[in-house]
Scaffold this motif. Structure first.
Motif, PDB file in Angstrom:
ATOM      1  N   LYS A 146       0.797  -1.219   0.000  1.00 61.93           N
ATOM      2  CA  LYS A 146       0.000   0.000   0.000  1.00 61.93           C
ATOM      3  C   LYS A 146       0.838   1.281   0.000  1.00 61.93           C
ATOM      4  O   LYS A 146       0.482   2.278   0.615  1.00 61.93           O
ATOM      5  N   GLY A 147       1.980   1.237  -0.681  1.00 59.02           N
ATOM      6  CA  GLY A 147       2.790   2.431  -0.857  1.00 59.02           C
ATOM      7  C   GLY A 147       3.596   2.866   0.352  1.00 59.02           C
ATOM      8  O   GLY A 147       4.166   3.962   0.348  1.00 59.02           O
ATOM      9  N   LEU A 208      -7.711   7.434   2.573  1.00 55.69           N
ATOM     10  CA  LEU A 208      -8.356   6.799   3.717  1.00 55.69           C
ATOM     11  C   LEU A 208      -9.182   5.586   3.304  1.00 55.69           C
ATOM     12  O   LEU A 208      -9.233   4.579   4.014  1.00 55.69           O
ATOM     13  N   SER A 209      -9.809   5.654   2.148  1.00 52.27           N
ATOM     14  CA  SER A 209     -10.698   4.562   1.722  1.00 52.27           C
ATOM     15  C   SER A 209      -9.955   3.262   1.473  1.00 52.27           C
ATOM     16  O   SER A 209     -10.499   2.173   1.649  1.00 52.27           O
ATOM     17  N   THR A 210      -8.683   3.362   1.061  1.00 53.22           N
ATOM     18  CA  THR A 210      -7.884   2.162   0.796  1.00 53.22           C
ATOM     19  C   THR A 210      -6.737   1.987   1.784  1.00 53.22           C
ATOM     20  O   THR A 210      -5.991   1.016   1.692  1.00 53.22           O
TER      21      THR A 210
END
Length: 216
Positions: A146-147, A208-210
């Protein structure tokens, strides 16, 4: 009689001061492919550099300031890990470093540097992509899901020329049994905890969603 400086001269002086301040702060995220000079654009995993000039874009007109900045600790506060850096700045580890049931070893001899973790669940390897610091300590960063860029559990003491563990550097506060914080904790995530002191003009781009980052 005191002569007033001309408007052109004052503008030139102000521009020079501004440029020196920007370079000292580290204009762009210093990274790039192995062999590129410090200060070129950097893009973290999953990000885009569209529209970003970076410090290399200032070099043509401001070569002197670029050279002063790019070789300073400000200019190299964060940079790509390269075999050249390993050869010039680091020494080979004397052996594994133990942290409870886990053991860590930095493998910096090849084209791709990594940290090897061995424990009850087997062996895992983490690629070293970036280094931070260098005046007293080098810290190493690896890309996670996730980065996220995570500070690895081994670091290098520049003055002692030796490797050491960072896993006991922070303890969980407000606890009767203050255990060491694991290196995968958000406290050791560059995108949220480290960028403020090591780079400038950073866009964290947290979704925020991911629960993911597209940091540039």
């Amino acid at each position: 009689m005191i002569r007033r400086p001309s408007r052109i001269r004052k503008t030139t002086v102000l521009a020079a001061l501004l440029l020196s301040t920007l370079f000292a702060a580290g204009i762009a995220f210093p990274q790039s492919p192995p062999g590129s000079p410090a200060g070129d654009n950097a893009v973290l995993p999953g990000a885009s550099a569209a529209g970003v000039t970076g410090s290399a874009g200032c070099r043509e007109c401001h070569e002197r300031f670029y050279q002063l900045w790019s070789t300073s600790f400000h200019g190299m506060a964060m940079q790509a890990f390269t075999p050249k850096l390993a050869k010039e700045k680091l020494t080979e580890p004397a052996g594994d470093l133990a942290a409870g049931a886990l053991r860590y070893r930095a493998d910096i001899g090849g084209e791709t540097a990594r940290v090897v973790e061995q424990g009850p669940k087997g062996e895992r390897t983490y690629r070293i992509d970036y280094v931070m610091g260098g005046k007293y300590v080098f810290y190493f960063l690896t890309p996670l899901e996730k980065g996220r860029l995570q500070v690895l559990p081994v670091a290098y003491d520049v003055r002692k020329k030796e490797w050491f563990l960072t896993t006991a550097s922070h303890l969980r506060p407000f606890s009767d049994n203050a255990a060491a914080i694991p290196w995968t904790d958000p406290l050791y995530t560059f995108n949220t905890s480290c960028h403020g002191c090591h780079v400038s003009q950073v866009s964290v781009n947290y979704d925020l969603s991911t629960d993911s980052y597209r940091t540039t």
